[in-house]
Design a protein around this motif. Structure first.
Motif, PDB file in Angstrom:
ATOM      1  N   UNK A 187     -27.115 -22.870 -11.102  1.00 59.56           N
ATOM      2  CA  UNK A 187     -26.083 -21.767 -10.564  1.00 59.56           C
ATOM      3  C   UNK A 187     -25.327 -22.163  -9.457  1.00 59.56           C
ATOM      4  N   UNK A 188     -25.919 -23.011  -8.713  1.00 60.86           N
ATOM      5  CA  UNK A 188     -25.377 -23.593  -7.526  1.00 60.86           C
ATOM      6  C   UNK A 188     -24.124 -24.591  -8.048  1.00 60.86           C
ATOM      7  N   UNK A 189     -24.731 -25.246  -9.081  1.00 60.73           N
ATOM      8  CA  UNK A 189     -23.603 -26.126  -9.465  1.00 60.73           C
ATOM      9  C   UNK A 189     -22.432 -25.628 -10.153  1.00 60.73           C
ATOM     10  N   UNK A 190     -22.626 -24.487 -10.916  1.00 66.60           N
ATOM     11  CA  UNK A 190     -21.582 -24.005 -11.287  1.00 66.60           C
ATOM     12  C   UNK A 190     -20.543 -23.148 -10.501  1.00 66.60           C
ATOM     13  N   UNK A 191     -21.321 -22.858  -9.147  1.00 71.28           N
ATOM     14  CA  UNK A 191     -20.537 -22.321  -8.043  1.00 71.28           C
ATOM     15  C   UNK A 191     -19.589 -23.225  -7.551  1.00 71.28           C
ATOM     16  N   UNK A 192     -20.537 -24.473  -7.310  1.00 69.03           N
ATOM     17  CA  UNK A 192     -19.630 -25.605  -6.757  1.00 69.03           C
ATOM     18  C   UNK A 192     -18.520 -26.119  -7.561  1.00 69.03           C
ATOM     19  N   UNK A 193     -18.648 -26.000  -8.899  1.00 71.39           N
ATOM     20  CA  UNK A 193     -17.729 -26.483  -9.882  1.00 71.39           C
ATOM     21  C   UNK A 193     -16.460 -25.834 -10.076  1.00 71.39           C
ATOM     22  N   UNK A 253     -10.896 -22.159   1.352  1.00 71.92           N
ATOM     23  CA  UNK A 253     -11.705 -22.379   0.481  1.00 71.92           C
ATOM     24  C   UNK A 253     -11.611 -24.128   0.330  1.00 71.92           C
ATOM     25  N   UNK A 254     -10.451 -24.489   0.349  1.00 75.31           N
ATOM     26  CA  UNK A 254     -10.367 -26.242   0.156  1.00 75.31           C
ATOM     27  C   UNK A 254     -11.031 -26.884   1.414  1.00 75.31           C
ATOM     28  N   UNK A 255     -10.848 -26.292   2.538  1.00 82.27           N
ATOM     29  CA  UNK A 255     -11.518 -26.823   3.824  1.00 82.27           C
ATOM     30  C   UNK A 255     -12.968 -26.936   3.612  1.00 82.27           C
ATOM     31  N   UNK A 256     -13.700 -25.880   3.073  1.00 84.39           N
ATOM     32  CA  UNK A 256     -14.894 -25.794   2.919  1.00 84.39           C
ATOM     33  C   UNK A 256     -15.554 -26.620   1.605  1.00 84.39           C
ATOM     34  N   UNK A 257     -14.596 -27.106   0.948  1.00 80.66           N
ATOM     35  CA  UNK A 257     -15.133 -28.132  -0.014  1.00 80.66           C
ATOM     36  C   UNK A 257     -15.149 -27.340  -1.415  1.00 80.66           C
ATOM     37  N   UNK A 310     -17.871 -18.163  -1.571  1.00 78.43           N
ATOM     38  CA  UNK A 310     -17.354 -19.124  -0.707  1.00 78.43           C
ATOM     39  C   UNK A 310     -17.527 -18.797   1.004  1.00 78.43           C
ATOM     40  N   UNK A 311     -17.720 -17.494   1.125  1.00 76.69           N
ATOM     41  CA  UNK A 311     -17.651 -16.849   2.514  1.00 76.69           C
ATOM     42  C   UNK A 311     -18.944 -16.049   2.942  1.00 76.69           C
ATOM     43  N   UNK A 312     -19.882 -16.228   1.945  1.00 77.18           N
ATOM     44  CA  UNK A 312     -21.122 -15.258   2.251  1.00 77.18           C
ATOM     45  C   UNK A 312     -21.766 -15.371   3.556  1.00 77.18           C
ATOM     46  N   UNK A 313     -21.862 -16.567   3.952  1.00 72.53           N
ATOM     47  CA  UNK A 313     -22.613 -16.959   5.216  1.00 72.53           C
ATOM     48  C   UNK A 313     -21.843 -16.366   6.386  1.00 72.53           C
ATOM     49  N   UNK A 328     -22.614 -20.094  13.011  1.00 71.70           N
ATOM     50  CA  UNK A 328     -22.033 -19.832  14.257  1.00 71.70           C
ATOM     51  C   UNK A 328     -21.222 -20.940  15.038  1.00 71.70           C
ATOM     52  N   UNK A 329     -21.678 -22.043  14.588  1.00 69.58           N
ATOM     53  CA  UNK A 329     -20.902 -23.231  15.136  1.00 69.58           C
ATOM     54  C   UNK A 329     -19.458 -23.297  14.608  1.00 69.58           C
ATOM     55  N   UNK A 330     -19.418 -23.003  13.449  1.00 67.69           N
ATOM     56  CA  UNK A 330     -18.272 -23.252  12.685  1.00 67.69           C
ATOM     57  C   UNK A 330     -17.246 -22.077  12.911  1.00 67.69           C
TER      58      UNK A 330
END
Length: 781
Positions: free
Chosen positions: A428-434, A471-475, A529-532, A590-592
């Motif tokens: 699932x993580x790979x699907x989200x990343x792709x 989104x692009x900035x976050x990879x 992409x923004x859940x955190x 927090x740092x971001x």
């Protein structure tokens, strides 16, 4: 590496690609087979690394009959890739393929052993003592069970016997998809070359590609199979639900690679063995397998929790040595708009699920006239299942003490389940990343994250560009525009014309969300992409909502960690989180946000920055608008617990129908929404409520079991008596602090009066009673 020259809109461009080295025919498979540079149907944008595989295709005979006829003829003459010669993978598509498969299964020692065990059990139940009679009856039972096996195998297996049928199937699918998704079917050239190399490696080792796509639409079946044909890879055997095994359609899909299995195996002791053996034989022979890891289609647009059944069979095959390895290939399939959008929203609002199928979708002539934008398919880099097993075991053992048992899936069922879950969530993580975010998702997200009612064109474009850049900035990935933002937004507004309202009689043309439910499907493709940031913003909001001077709205890291942990744990079935520990994720977020100027850190306390306040809290509010509908859905489920309360000192478990309770909650939710106590209609959806009830069961708030007294087996739930009124109230209040403030949403006052009164009116009838506590102990004695 070999350099090939491709035609693109901007002229000829050179691209280095490696020729694949293995195919069904034993010949080297040239990348020209994949990209077919002379084919006018294919439009390459090498600057963006993508290709529209149907960019010049003419699907309609009415528009250009001569060209359409020529295209159709090229399929039947087998021109270029259409001949499907030299595909990469274990050979299929020969006349005796299905019969060989059936024979192999009928001769399986595993199946024969299970048949004999079941026959012996039935014989024992007959209590026959005479040896001769037992022997005769045993033969009859074996023959009967063998007949059952033959029937079930015949219904189960795919029938990839004919290449001519597959070519007809491919041209039909290409024609249908090109008409519906008129903006094209896009792939990434480097990803496809990577996939072909992996497929060649797997074929050389007689191993399978395990294609694991997300599941958004019935169209997924067709898209992936057509794409494998188009890319010169052996089409997969597709795990499909038996609901698609319909007259005519079932036969067509079988011949395209589908095999149909029951949704539930129940008490059947033979059928699971047949399915497992079929899958293991496919893996043993190196055939490709496609399985939707989420099980059913996602009605909400985001990934569902994984279903582990078929993946478990694949894992067992590797552990038992039926195959040395298999290559896992997560796949993302994204649409500007799915065909089923309107039916999804009706289902989520509580209407009966339609008996929907591919046949029903394509039987409507109007479907082929739809203009639904584009499809984007992206492939994550395939990886070795065997290597994953070894690495996971090593990492687990590294954290176990010397005297603790070693991680061993062959001996421990708990270890096996943990491994399987880790495998599923890695996929699932790979699907989200792709996955790529589609233009429609960007526009839909903007409209659902506005503080006001609507937005002008220039502001809409500005926000689309901002979300895209973030989104692009976050990879992350965004579907390549290739055109100015205004042109992309205009095209998207046409695709979404029935979901977005427009007022062009104003000083500035204004766009607004007309159908929030359907648009929320698109927004949910962005939220991961923004859940955190959303979780952290919701935690900070508990102080911002309280008001007062800015310094008083700051919060310590310890409280952030505690509250974010509470919220993220509660919503764990909604999102796929990063694999790092909670504290690491929180500190990184927090740092971001501090670096971006959204928040400020002073004296160890975290709060909104002056810069963000002066900018109207635009970014902070954006994150909140993404997560608030989910928070409201879970708050709603928590409030509904009051309907299950019994006596002050409970002596019984009061079991009610889970389905009936869910239906009553949704009616309750609609009432609250239209009376202003809920901000978001999306919070009413059945998928979120179902997840919320499942989470409350996992937390031990609700108990569940099947009925033992009713004629029909019914899923029952009961409130755990340890959760009394005071404890539920505390839970509701804590969750309520994260909710969006509003005139009718002064949490404590509202819940304690009118909302709580309404909740108590939805109490479902008690179907079964069971002693609890001292009464249960007394009954046991």
């Amino acid at each position: 590496m070999t350099t090939y020259r491709f035609r693109s809109a901007s002229g000829d461009v050179d691209l280095e690609l490696s020729p694949s080295v293995s195919s069904a025919s034993g010949r080297a498979a040239d990348p020209i087979y994949l990209l077919d540079v002379e084919d006018p149907e294919v439009v390459h944008d090498l600057a963006e690394g993508q290709s529209n595989l149907v960019g010049g295709y003419q699907p309609s005979f009415t528009s250009d009959p001569l060209r359409a006829l020529a295209q159709l003829g090229s399929f039947y003459t087998g021109e270029g890739w259409r001949g499907y010669r030299g595909y990469i993978g274990t050979p299929i598509l020969y006349a005796t393929y299905s019969e060989e498969t059936k024979t192999s299964l009928l001769q399986s020692t595993t199946i024969k052993r299970r048949v004999r065990v079941l026959a012996e059990r039935q014989l024992d139940r007959l209590a026959i003592t005479d040896e001769r009679e037992r022997s005769e009856r045993m033969k009859i039972l074996l023959n009967q069970l063998e007949d059952v096996v033959k029937v079930e195998i015949d219904k189960l297996i795919a029938r990839l016997d004919s290449i001519s049928f597959l070519k007809t199937f491919a041209v039909s699918v290409q024609n249908g998809l090109s008409r519906i998704y008129d903006n094209g079917i896009f792939i990434s050239l480097p990803e496809v070359e990577m996939l072909r190399r992996a497929a060649a490696q797997a074929a050389e080792n007689k191993q399978s590609l395990i294609l694991l796509p997300c599941h958004k639409s019935h169209i997924d079946y067709l898209t992936i199979s057509w794409l494998m044909f188009r890319l010169g890879l052996a089409v997969p055997h597709i795990v499909a639900g038996e609901n698609l095994d319909l007259p005519v359609l079932g036969s067509i899909l079988r011949r395209g690679g589908a095999f149909f299995i029951r949704r539930k195996f129940g008490e059947d002791q033979l059928y699971p063995v047949l399915v497992r053996e079929y899958i293991e034989q496919l893996l043993e022979k190196g055939h490709n397998i496609e399985c939707f890891i989420e099980g059913g289609r996602s009605r909400t647009g985001k990934l569902l929790s994984p279903k582990l059944g078929i993946l478990g069979y694949i894992l067992e095959a590797v552990l038992k040595g039926r195959t040395q390895d298999a290559l896992i290939c997560p796949i993302s399939v994204q649409y500007d708009k799915v065909i089923e959008a309107s039916s999804y929203s009706r289902e989520l609002l509580g209407q009966e699920k339609e008996a929907e199928s591919l046949a029903k979708l394509f039987s409507k002539r109007a479907v082929l006239g739809l203009k639904l934008g584009r499809i984007d398919v992206r492939f994550s880099e395939p990886w070795s299942l065997r290597a994953f097993l070894d690495e996971h075991a090593a990492s687990r053992n590294a954290f176990r003490s010397e005297d603790a048992p070693q991680f061993d899936v062959s001996r421990s069922e708990g270890d096996r389940v943990a491994l399987l879950r880790a495998l599923a969530y890695r996929v699932l993580g790979d699907i989200n990343a792709a996955s790529v975010v589609m233009p429609a998702a960007l526009v839909g997200t903007v409209l659902l994250t506005l503080r006001g009612r609507g937005v002008g064109k220039s502001e809409l474009m500005r926000r689309v560009d901002w979300i895209k850049s973030e989104i692009l900035r976050k990879g992350g990935r965004v579907a390549a525009f290739g055109k100015p933002t205004e042109e992309v937004v205009d095209r998207t507004l046409v695709v979404l014309k029935d979901l977005i309202g427009v007022r062009d009689d104003l000083f500035e043309t204004t766009y607004f969300a007309l159908k929030r439910f359907e648009l929320s499907y698109l927004r949910n493709q962005v939220v991961h992409h923004f859940v955190q940031e959303a979780l952290l913003s919701a935690t900070l909001y508990t102080r911002v909502k309280a008001g007062g001077p800015a310094p008083s709205q700051r919060i310590s890291r310890e409280v952030i960690l505690s509250e974010s942990g509470f919220l993220s744990s509660l919503l764990k079935d909604e999102f796929i989180y990063p694999t790092a520990p909670l504290e690491v994720n929180v500190n990184q977020t927090i740092e971001a946000l501090n670096s971006d100027g959204v928040i400020t850190i002073s004296d160890g306390l975290v709060g909104l920055s002056d810069q963000e306040r002066e900018a109207g809290r635009e970014r902070f509010d954006f994150f909140l608008f993404l997560i608030w509908p989910f928070i409201e859905g879970y708050w709603l489920a928590a409030v509904s617990l009051f309907a299950l309360l019994g006596e002050e000192t409970p002596t019984e478990l009061l079991w009610v129908s889970e389905k009936d309770f869910s239906t009553r909650i949704q009616a309750f939710a609609k009432t609250l929404y239209y009376q202003g106590d809920l901000s978001y209609l999306e919070a009413v959806n059945t998928a979120t409520l179902s997840n919320a009830l499942a989470r409350l069961q996992a937390m031990g708030v609700l108990l569940s079991r099947r009925s033992t007294k009713l004629k029909k087996s019914t899923a029952l739930i009961a409130l755990n008596p340890e959760w009394d009124r005071e404890r539920i109230w505390g839970f509701v209040e804590r969750l309520g602090t994260f909710r969006r403030e509003g005139k009718n949403r002064r949490d404590s006052a509202t819940v304690s009066t009118r909302v709580l009164g309404l909740a108590q009116q939805i109490s479902p009838p008690v179907l079964e009673r069971e002693p609890w506590g001292a009464q249960a102990e007394q009954a046991r004695l």
